[in-house]
Design a protein around this motif. Structure first.
Motif, mmCIF file in Angstrom:
data_model
loop_
_atom_site.group_PDB
_atom_site.id
_atom_site.type_symbol
_atom_site.label_atom_id
_atom_site.label_comp_id
_atom_site.label_asym_id
_atom_site.label_seq_id
_atom_site.Cartn_x
_atom_site.Cartn_y
_atom_site.Cartn_z
ATOM 1 N N HIS A 245 19.695 -10.466 25.117
ATOM 2 C CA HIS A 245 19.079 -10.883 23.940
ATOM 3 C C HIS A 245 18.546 -9.666 23.276
ATOM 4 O O HIS A 245 17.624 -10.143 22.164
ATOM 5 C CB HIS A 245 18.048 -12.092 24.109
ATOM 6 N N CYS A 255 22.490 -17.180 17.814
ATOM 7 C CA CYS A 255 22.403 -17.040 19.621
ATOM 8 C C CYS A 255 21.398 -18.637 19.794
ATOM 9 O O CYS A 255 20.741 -18.858 18.930
ATOM 10 C CB CYS A 255 21.425 -15.787 19.930
ATOM 11 N N CYS A 257 18.965 -18.571 21.676
ATOM 12 C CA CYS A 257 17.572 -18.238 21.716
ATOM 13 C C CYS A 257 16.914 -18.442 20.475
ATOM 14 O O CYS A 257 15.858 -18.267 20.394
ATOM 15 C CB CYS A 257 17.493 -16.844 22.362
ATOM 16 N N CYS A 262 22.531 -11.369 19.200
ATOM 17 C CA CYS A 262 22.167 -10.912 20.514
ATOM 18 C C CYS A 262 23.356 -10.432 21.140
ATOM 19 O O CYS A 262 24.512 -10.913 20.826
ATOM 20 C CB CYS A 262 21.297 -11.820 21.215
HETATM 21 ZN ZN LIG Z 1 19.680 -14.410 21.892
#
Ligand SMILES: [Zn+2]
Length: 399
Positions: A245, A255, A257, A262
């Motif tokens: 990440h 992403c 996340c 990332c």
């Molecule tokens: Zn990420």
């Protein structure tokens, strides 16, 4: 007395001899004296309890440097056993290691959407029992169980916090340590799989003799472990996906996340499959004879070796981004050895070649930093499970 109590009660010097014979045996007493910088009487005093407990044994005669040929000593591989487990989202592997950390039994099963933590633990317990029966061993001969799994996790309570990409529900907040202890009747230690893998390579494998090493497992996501000056570099909640990440493109793709651009968005199995399928849906041609949605990363890696232009292009782009991330990582941590492992590395030679080449040519101060790359390390795909077993033994040697 239980094996763990015997090991706990050996003094510090005894544990040092135990560790030396375990990792570098067989050795003669002179060989041990050279490393320990002690005298013969003191060494005999250290070795005495180890011989009494039948941890060490005479295994033959060494080379003479003049005079009588010396006896060789080694750790008895049968003095105890350890179970190592690798739960990695889409498969689980269990290994039984003897006390010299040789793998004497190995079993793997794949995990689909039905593999909840409960079902996975039941399957592990079943396979363990079968393996123990087949080997003619007993549960009391086991020092304990190590688990290398997916972070983030809480090592002390043994709870998996918010692991991503498991096909089944139920892994978030799963008290995996407690479940395994109940099912196996043995103490369990847990860590993330990248940390156990790097421990295996550092103590017994490709990383022996290095001070700084890094391990990258290129899979559904990219999992990273590092040892710096002999110590595992720990992240918050022992997550192993921090490298994946790292932002490599400020205006990049979204992403999972919550951030953008990332490394995982470009260089993981997930990204490769997604990009390949998207290109086909936009009309690019493929040599893979499957429905678009059924194409997996092994098909794409195979096609790229073919070589098929689309597969080559997508693997090359993924490996380039990963390689640039690696170059940045090298700048920060200066590992002497980088182990690239995991399914993307084992299935795609192209991915490995490009990633290692880009990392070697794009990092800072190439004259000073000579990096060695290892494809798969010494233990390959067994590193996570074996490293989990090693973690258990090492925890006693540090006491
Ligand atoms: Zn990420």
């Amino acid at each position: 007395m239980a094996i763990k109590d015997i090991l706990t009660h050996i003094n510090r010097e005894g544990k040092q001899v135990f560790s030396l014979l375990q990792k570098s045996g067989p050795l003669t007493k002179n060989g041990l004296l050279e490393i320990l910088k002690t005298n013969f009487t003191a060494l005999n005093r250290i070795m005495d309890p180890l011989e009494k407990e039948k941890f060490i044994m005479e295994v033959g005669i060494g080379e003479s440097s003049g005079g009588r040929k010396p006896l060789l000593y080694d750790l008895d591989p049968k003095c105890f056993y350890v179970l190592g487990i690798d739960i990695s989202r889409v498969y689980t592997k269990i290994v039984i290691a003897d006390s010299k950390m040789n793998i004497i039994s190995k079993k793997t099963f794949e995990m689909d959407a039905t593999f909840t933590p409960e079902k996975t633990v039941r399957e592990i317990a079943l396979l363990f029992q079968k393996a123990v029966d087949k080997l003619g061993l007993h549960q009391e001969q086991f020092l304990g169980v190590g688990l290398g799994t997916v972070g983030p996790l809480d090592r002390s309570s043994g709870i998996m916090l918010r692991p991503k990409y498991f096909p089944s529900e139920g892994w978030t907040g799963s008290p995996i340590k407690e479940r395994l202890e109940q099912a196996l009747g043995l103490p369990v230690m847990i860590d993330n799989g990248a940390n156990t893998a790097i421990l295996a390579e550092y103590k017994f494998g490709a990383g022996k003799g290095f001070q700084n090493i890094a391990y990258f497992n290129c899979s559904t996501g990219i999992r990273t472990g590092a040892i710096s000056a002999g110590v595992i570099v720990r992240t918050i909640n022992d997550a192993e996906d921090a490298f994946g990440h790292m932002v490599i493109n400020c205006d990049g793709e979204a992403c999972n996340c919550g951030n953008y651009g990332c490394i995982d968005c470009y260089a993981s199995i997930y990204a490769i499959v997604r990009k390949y399928q998207a290109a086909l849906k936009q009309g690019r041609s493929t040599g893979i004879d499957k429905d678009i949605d059924e194409i997996d990363y092994t098909d794409i890696c195979g096609a790229a070796e073919g070589p098929e232009p689309l597969a080559q292009e997508i693997i090359t782009n993924a490996a380039t981004i990963f390689g640039v991330g690696l170059a940045n990582y090298i700048n920060l941590l200066n590992p002497g050895l980088i182990i690239l492992s995991g399914p993307l590395i084992s299935y795609s030679n192209l991915y490995y070649q490009i990633a290692s080449e880009i990392a070697s040519t794009r990092h800072y101060d190439k004259e000073a930093n000579h990096i060695i790359f290892s494809k798969g390390g010494f233990f390959g795909e067994d590193a996570i499970a074996l490293g989990a077993a090693i973690m258990v033994v090492e925890s006693y040697l540090l006491l």
